[in-house]
Structure formats: structure tokens, C-alpha cells
Design an enzyme around this catalytic site. Structure first.
Site, PDB file in Angstrom:
ATOM      1  N   GLU A 108       1.203  -1.065   0.080  1.00 37.60           N
ATOM      2  CA  GLU A 108      -0.006   0.313  -0.346  1.00 37.60           C
ATOM      3  C   GLU A 108       1.351   0.922  -0.191  1.00 37.60           C
ATOM      4  OE1 GLU A 108      -2.427  -0.430   3.545  1.00 37.60           O
ATOM      5  OE2 GLU A 108      -1.029   0.639   5.345  1.00 37.60           O
ATOM      6  N   HIS A 109       1.907   1.334   0.371  1.00 38.19           N
ATOM      7  CA  HIS A 109       2.986   2.001   0.266  1.00 38.19           C
ATOM      8  C   HIS A 109       3.891   2.731  -1.379  1.00 38.19           C
ATOM      9  CE1 HIS A 109       4.542   1.000   4.643  1.00 38.19           C
ATOM     10  NE2 HIS A 109       3.050   1.670   4.356  1.00 38.19           N
ATOM     11  N   HIS A 110       3.644   1.982  -1.968  1.00 38.62           N
ATOM     12  CA  HIS A 110       3.786   2.014  -3.894  1.00 38.62           C
ATOM     13  C   HIS A 110       3.295   1.551  -4.303  1.00 38.62           C
ATOM     14  CE1 HIS A 110       7.962   1.943  -0.341  1.00 38.62           C
ATOM     15  NE2 HIS A 110       8.155   2.860  -0.930  1.00 38.62           N
ATOM     16  N   GLN A 156       2.923  -6.241   4.378  1.00 43.63           N
ATOM     17  CA  GLN A 156       2.361  -7.753   5.252  1.00 43.63           C
ATOM     18  C   GLN A 156       2.605  -8.528   6.396  1.00 43.63           C
ATOM     19  OE1 GLN A 156       6.517  -9.516   4.266  1.00 43.63           O
ATOM     20  NE2 GLN A 156       6.242 -11.433   5.074  1.00 43.63           N
TER      21      GLN A 156
HETATM   22 ZN    ZN Z   1       6.350  -1.177  -0.776  1.00 36.24          ZN
END
Ligand code: ZN
Length: 215
Positions: free
Chosen positions: A100-102, A140
């Protein structure tokens, strides 16, 4: 030009942001991908990119379909009463998720074990539970805990252990650029947490060779 489009869209999105629990909005996704291509300096009108917005929208809708899957519906008719009190293990479950960060993929294997409490679940349902949570924007650690807690509560199991081993493209393609790093996360609930010997047995069993392995 492209920048103005992006900025206008950005402002509107912030104002209109709503919690959308319905199916993915393919039209909005498509126009966002077109704007992203412009923002990257690409020409969305060139041949190779003509159908890209549509393809990307459909791919993202597929990869996030887990938001719209219902666990109770999935487990309907798949829980069986049983007098069996040995550990059940399903290991090497392949999964693909999106960080969800990238918004880049992370993928690998999930190993699940549980100690039944008068109830077991059809074995084929465990990979499907993994998919429900993997096909979302994830980290994760949260994926690991969601699988474990869902099994624990739906099965009322004495204990559940989940280990996730994954490669993250956001680490491999950018940032630290480590190609062979595997991130491991685990969640141990009930007796898997309170009894070291149960935990050790689980970890030993998931690292044993697979059926049909020659070594
Ligand atoms: Zn990431």
C-alpha cells in the site's frame, strides 16, 4: 498542460474522498491512468498505450477484489464438526498482493497451521481466505495478522500460526535494490503463542521438505 490536469484532479479527489466499498470504479481508474501517463511525460494516444488505461483499471480491480469478498459467505458449508485434536497445516500457499506504500506487488508463500477445537475447515478454503486478504492494498504484517485472526475466530481454534515469506518489488526495483531479500512475518495466536512446543512443532513442520521432494 499535463500538470494542470493532475493538480485539478488531485484537488477534486481530496474534497470528494469517500469510503468506497462498492466494486472498483473502472471509469475513474481509466481516466486516472491516462493522467498518470501524461504526468510521466508519455503520450497516451500512441499505439502501444491506447488500451493501457483500460487494462490497468481492470488489473487493479482484479488485484483488489478482496475488499468485496465476504469471509462468512466463503466459509458457508465448509466448516465440519470433528473429534480431531492434532495440528492441521497447509503450507506453501502462493499469494500475490500489492504494497500500500508504493502500489507495487509483493508476493511469496503463506504457511498456516491451527489446532482444531471440535471444528475444521475444508482445506481448499484456506488458500481462498489468504486471497481475500492478499487481494487488497496491504502491508505484509497486517496481511499475516488478518489471516491468523480470521481463522482463530471463525474456527474457534485452540491456536493458529501463520508465517508469510515474501519478496517486495518496492525493495527489489527501487530503494535498497536488494534482489534476494525475503521478508518473513508471523502471527501466533492461542496455544501457538502460549506453548513453545506447539510453536516449535509448527515451525518444524512447515520447513520440512514437501511431498514428492527428492531431498
Ligand atoms: Zn512498498
Amino acid at each position: 498542460m499535463a500538470k494542470q490536469v493532475v493538480r485539478r484532479r488531485g484537488q477534486r479527489q481530496v474534497e470528494d474522498v469517500k469510503w468506497n466499498r462498492g466494486p472498483a470504479d473502472l471509469d475513474v481508474l481509466q481516466s486516472l491512468v491516462t493522467e498518470m501517463l501524461l504526468a510521466l511525460g508519455e503520450k497516451p494516444g500512441r499505439n502501444g498505450l491506447l488500451k493501457t488505461p483500460e487494462r490497468v483499471a481492470k488489473a487493479f480491480a482484479f488485484m483488489t477484489q478482496g475488499y468485496h469478498r465476504d469471509i462468512d459467505h466463503l466459509l458457508n458449508g465448509a466448516l465440519f464438526p470433528i473429534e480431531y485434536d492434532e495440528m492441521v497445516i497447509v503450507k506453501d500457499i502462493d499469494f500475490f498482493s500489492m504494497c500500500e506504500h508504493h502500489l507495487l506487488p509483493f508476493y511469496g508463500r503463506v504457511h498456516v497451521g491451527y489446532l482444531p477445537n471440535k471444528k475444521v475447515v475444508g482445506l481448499s478454503k484456506i488458500p481462498r481466505i489468504v486471497d481475500v486478504f492478499a487481494r487488497r492494498l496491504q502491508v505484509q504484517e497486517r496481511l499475516t495478522v488478518q489471516i491468523a485472526e480470521t481463522l482463530k475466530s471463525k474456527l474457534n481454534a485452540h491456536g493458529v500460526g501463520v508465517v508469510v515469506e515474501a519478496r517486495h518489488l518496492c525493495m527489489m526495483m527501487r530503494g535498497v535494490e536488494k534482489q534476494n531479500t525475503i521478508a518473513v512475518s508471523s502471527s501466533m495466536l492461542g496455544v501457538f503463542r502460549s506453548q513453545p512446543q506447539t510453536r516449535v512443532e509448527f515451525l518444524k513442520l512447515i520447513h520440512q521438505g514437501s511431498v514428492g521432494d527428492s531431498d
